[in-house]
Write an enzyme that holds these catalytic residues in place. Sequence first.
Site, PDB file in Angstrom:
ATOM      1  N   CYS A   2      -9.909  81.669 -56.998  1.00  0.00           N
ATOM      2  CA  CYS A   2      -8.843  80.689 -56.789  1.00  0.00           C
ATOM      3  C   CYS A   2      -8.993  79.526 -57.765  1.00  0.00           C
ATOM      4  O   CYS A   2     -10.058  79.270 -58.282  1.00  0.00           O
ATOM      5  CB  CYS A   2      -8.940  80.137 -55.377  1.00  0.00           C
ATOM      6  SG  CYS A   2      -9.068  81.407 -54.133  1.00  0.00           S
ATOM      7  N   ARG A  27      -7.307  82.821 -63.081  1.00  0.00           N
ATOM      8  CA  ARG A  27      -8.461  82.964 -62.193  1.00  0.00           C
ATOM      9  C   ARG A  27      -8.120  83.668 -60.886  1.00  0.00           C
ATOM     10  O   ARG A  27      -8.972  84.320 -60.292  1.00  0.00           O
ATOM     11  CB  ARG A  27      -9.025  81.588 -61.860  1.00  0.00           C
ATOM     12  CG  ARG A  27      -9.592  80.838 -63.027  1.00  0.00           C
ATOM     13  CD  ARG A  27      -9.964  79.459 -62.588  1.00  0.00           C
ATOM     14  NE  ARG A  27     -11.003  79.501 -61.594  1.00  0.00           N
ATOM     15  CZ  ARG A  27     -12.284  79.287 -61.825  1.00  0.00           C
ATOM     16  NH1 ARG A  27     -12.669  79.017 -63.038  1.00  0.00           N
ATOM     17  NH2 ARG A  27     -13.161  79.336 -60.874  1.00  0.00           N
ATOM     18  N   TRP A  73      -6.563  83.668 -54.583  1.00  0.00           N
ATOM     19  CA  TRP A  73      -6.929  85.070 -54.716  1.00  0.00           C
ATOM     20  C   TRP A  73      -7.485  85.449 -53.350  1.00  0.00           C
ATOM     21  O   TRP A  73      -8.551  84.980 -52.962  1.00  0.00           O
ATOM     22  CB  TRP A  73      -7.986  85.214 -55.809  1.00  0.00           C
ATOM     23  CG  TRP A  73      -8.366  86.615 -56.154  1.00  0.00           C
ATOM     24  CD1 TRP A  73      -7.665  87.498 -56.918  1.00  0.00           C
ATOM     25  CD2 TRP A  73      -9.586  87.280 -55.798  1.00  0.00           C
ATOM     26  NE1 TRP A  73      -8.370  88.671 -57.054  1.00  0.00           N
ATOM     27  CE2 TRP A  73      -9.537  88.567 -56.374  1.00  0.00           C
ATOM     28  CE3 TRP A  73     -10.701  86.924 -55.036  1.00  0.00           C
ATOM     29  CZ2 TRP A  73     -10.568  89.482 -56.218  1.00  0.00           C
ATOM     30  CZ3 TRP A  73     -11.722  87.854 -54.890  1.00  0.00           C
ATOM     31  CH2 TRP A  73     -11.647  89.120 -55.479  1.00  0.00           C
ATOM     32  N   ASN A  99     -11.809  76.421 -52.496  1.00  0.00           N
ATOM     33  CA  ASN A  99     -12.323  77.648 -53.130  1.00  0.00           C
ATOM     34  C   ASN A  99     -13.636  77.990 -52.470  1.00  0.00           C
ATOM     35  O   ASN A  99     -14.422  77.077 -52.181  1.00  0.00           O
ATOM     36  CB  ASN A  99     -12.661  77.393 -54.611  1.00  0.00           C
ATOM     37  CG  ASN A  99     -11.466  77.537 -55.498  1.00  0.00           C
ATOM     38  OD1 ASN A  99     -10.372  77.812 -55.027  1.00  0.00           O
ATOM     39  ND2 ASN A  99     -11.682  77.330 -56.786  1.00  0.00           N
ATOM     40  N   GLY A 100     -13.899  79.264 -52.304  1.00  0.00           N
ATOM     41  CA  GLY A 100     -15.188  79.655 -51.734  1.00  0.00           C
ATOM     42  C   GLY A 100     -14.985  80.359 -50.406  1.00  0.00           C
ATOM     43  O   GLY A 100     -13.881  80.795 -50.080  1.00  0.00           O
ATOM     44  N   GLU A 482     -19.308  99.980 -70.894  1.00  0.00           N
ATOM     45  CA  GLU A 482     -18.422  98.830 -71.051  1.00  0.00           C
ATOM     46  C   GLU A 482     -17.004  99.298 -71.446  1.00  0.00           C
ATOM     47  O   GLU A 482     -16.001  98.770 -70.949  1.00  0.00           O
ATOM     48  CB  GLU A 482     -19.008  97.869 -72.092  1.00  0.00           C
ATOM     49  CG  GLU A 482     -18.099  96.762 -72.589  1.00  0.00           C
ATOM     50  CD  GLU A 482     -17.563  95.831 -71.500  1.00  0.00           C
ATOM     51  OE1 GLU A 482     -18.023  95.895 -70.351  1.00  0.00           O
ATOM     52  OE2 GLU A 482     -16.649  95.051 -71.818  1.00  0.00           O
ATOM     53  N   LYS A 486     -13.553  98.587 -69.369  1.00  0.00           N
ATOM     54  CA  LYS A 486     -12.351  97.947 -69.936  1.00  0.00           C
ATOM     55  C   LYS A 486     -11.119  98.768 -69.598  1.00  0.00           C
ATOM     56  O   LYS A 486     -10.093  98.232 -69.193  1.00  0.00           O
ATOM     57  CB  LYS A 486     -12.440  97.824 -71.466  1.00  0.00           C
ATOM     58  CG  LYS A 486     -13.182  96.712 -72.090  1.00  0.00           C
ATOM     59  CD  LYS A 486     -12.779  95.301 -71.801  1.00  0.00           C
ATOM     60  CE  LYS A 486     -13.290  94.791 -70.509  1.00  0.00           C
ATOM     61  NZ  LYS A 486     -14.604  94.206 -70.418  1.00  0.00           N
ATOM     62  N   LYS A 604     -10.770  86.182 -62.781  1.00  0.00           N
ATOM     63  CA  LYS A 604     -11.782  85.713 -63.722  1.00  0.00           C
ATOM     64  C   LYS A 604     -12.746  84.866 -62.914  1.00  0.00           C
ATOM     65  O   LYS A 604     -12.311  84.081 -62.064  1.00  0.00           O
ATOM     66  CB  LYS A 604     -11.074  84.853 -64.775  1.00  0.00           C
ATOM     67  CG  LYS A 604     -11.903  84.525 -65.967  1.00  0.00           C
ATOM     68  CD  LYS A 604     -11.784  85.614 -66.992  1.00  0.00           C
ATOM     69  CE  LYS A 604     -12.635  85.375 -68.198  1.00  0.00           C
ATOM     70  NZ  LYS A 604     -12.956  86.656 -68.861  1.00  0.00           N
TER      71      LYS A 604
HETATM   72  C1  F6R Z   1     -14.971  92.564 -66.988  1.00  0.00           C
HETATM   73  C2  F6R Z   1     -15.311  91.264 -66.513  1.00  0.00           C
HETATM   74  C3  F6R Z   1     -16.245  91.138 -65.371  1.00  0.00           C
HETATM   75  C4  F6R Z   1     -17.240  90.006 -65.657  1.00  0.00           C
HETATM   76  C5  F6R Z   1     -18.151  89.782 -64.443  1.00  0.00           C
HETATM   77  C6  F6R Z   1     -19.195  88.722 -64.725  1.00  0.00           C
HETATM   78  O1  F6R Z   1     -14.076  92.522 -68.052  1.00  0.00           O
HETATM   79  O2  F6R Z   1     -14.826  90.290 -67.011  1.00  0.00           O
HETATM   80  O3  F6R Z   1     -16.909  92.335 -65.136  1.00  0.00           O
HETATM   81  O4  F6R Z   1     -17.988  90.347 -66.784  1.00  0.00           O
HETATM   82  O5  F6R Z   1     -17.376  89.395 -63.359  1.00  0.00           O
HETATM   83  O6  F6R Z   1     -18.617  87.524 -65.090  1.00  0.00           O
HETATM   84  P1  F6R Z   1     -19.434  86.381 -65.802  1.00  0.00           P
HETATM   85  O7  F6R Z   1     -19.822  86.867 -67.140  1.00  0.00           O
HETATM   86  O8  F6R Z   1     -18.480  85.224 -65.874  1.00  0.00           O
HETATM   87  O9  F6R Z   1     -20.618  86.086 -64.942  1.00  0.00           O
END
Ligand code: F6R
Length: 609
Positions: A2, A27, A73, A99-100, A482, A486, A604
């Site tokens: 969120c 996000r 979210w 958030n949380g 990876e 993707k 994200k």
């Molecule tokens: C995939 C992706 C996620 C992040 C994962 C960790 O494209 O973006 O798998 O890599 O959620 O996120 P971070 O790197 O922000 O800890």
Amino acid sequence: MCGIVGYIGKKDALPILLDGLRRLEYRGYDSAGVLVLGKSANLAKVAGRVDDLEKEIAKKDFSGNIGIAHTRWATHGKPNKANAHPHTGCNKNFYIVHNGIIENYKELKQELQKNGHKFSSQTDSEVFAHLIEEEFKRYHNFEAAFKNAIARVRGAYGVLAVCKDDKEKILIARKSSPIVIGVGKDEYIIASDISAILGRTNNIIYISDDEIAVCENNEIRISNFKNEAIGKKVHKVDLSYKQAEKGNFDTFMKKEIFEAPEVIKNAIRGRIVQEEGTVKFGGLDDAQEKLKETKRIIIVACGTSYYAGLLAKYWFEELACMHTDVELASEFKTRNVVLGKNDLVVAISQSGETADTLGAVLEAKRKGALTLGIVNVVGSSIARETDIGIYNRAGPEISVASTKAFISQATVLLLLAIFFARKNTMGQDKGREIISEIENLYAKVGQVLGQQKQIENIAKKYSKYKSFMYLGRKYNFPIASEGALKLKEISYIHAEGYAGGELKHGPLALIDKNFPSFCVATKGSAYDKMLSNIEEIKARNGKVIAIATQGDKKIVKFADDVVYIPKSSEIISPILSVVVFQLFAYFVAKYLKKDIDKPRNLAKSVTVE
Ligand code: F6R
């Protein structure tokens, strides 16, 4: 996850809040809401995007200089209007965005219900609003009610609260969920992510766990639960909002893939000592002595960052001869991982806010290990919690699917491997050789990007398939995983990443004419074995796309389609191959007309466990 935005100042709050929400949409984005306190409390919520929220508000009077807003979210309760934030209590005096996750929300809700509170959503967050209302009955003071309400909550929160009868302040609390405050001229913009603030101000205050902030006109007060005042530095952040704009690209993902050469340059800038064939990191200076003693490296990360860690394992072992384990952060923190005196725990995280990775760092610290963060977002929780750190310098990554962050993580990790290798077993000449390869890397990545048309044609041809196998050996196994991640993330096509050697141990059963494989068959120690894998697949009528090294004529007899990458050492080539995977996933998703930057069900920065 969120997104939160709050504004208090002299300007009209609504456009600033909506602009902030738009920048945070990446996000979390299944619902959105905004509250502006003007002559009355103006509240709007929708299930949908910020554009829908704007339509909902059109023609209504939302004037006022203080407000809070949220993109949601869903975790507790469906993504509908009732569950969207801001939430309020029974008398509609207090409003919150959160958030949380509140772990004890069921108990609190039952208690509040017994006291006559009526809830209008299924969320855990609504509990905050009712709790503040309940505490207000006792203290008759907004700040005291807020502090006492927060003290009763267990779990993770970044929370903003405002009061209709006390329009002069926004109250803020944080535990394990990021909150930053932008300090503008006669205004404060509060957000869960700096990108909602950039463009208005670059002066940032980071709020830490268990801190409570009060933003009033022209004043900010920060304290802890014991009511002790905490002095905070205002950081000048060297980022521009331009970096978080799409420019001429149709999606952030494509823009970010094409930023790879720049990202590599930024990751190595000022870190190479060419004449000594070694590497230096300013962020490690404080722990040089301890680092000399490091015997084992334990990498903790999630998702794409985990695969960057897996790739680094091969480098740390091969170049620095160091025992290296790579752990999914979520597993690390729940298992009893045995840590030794000279172990170094390396946390990799683009956002620096991933709850599992942060949890793993805290667990490692509790066990006395030295922690090192490889983080992109400056000032984020993991960057602040780790003992020492290296920033990726990749700039804001907006697309949910991580691309340029992976490239920068891989580059930094390769440099780190050289750093350790030169302390251990590697000679100066070998150090220089690899460093000059790294210095040529960005130009080679540029050549891979130059083949986008060919990769697009292959993606178009293969976009009809429902499942894919991604195969690689040695350094190319992590990037096969990876690549598969993707594809599944943004096109919703099933894809599995496997080590080539595992093919015969089960996955081969899947292969037929409807199950194509993407094989990394670049020149190196695993080349012949990868050709054998391809033959095994072809013998089962499976289609094969191969990534091969420029000049390899043999491969065309094996694979149906080939994408060539420039010649390079096998240590470095995975960074080139992964760009092919990123572009392939992007084009497949484009042909399937998917929402590339905002794939369904994903967000994200996963700030809940
Ligand atoms: C995939 C992706 C996620 C992040 C994962 C960790 O494209 O973006 O798998 O890599 O959620 O996120 P971070 O790197 O922000 O800890």
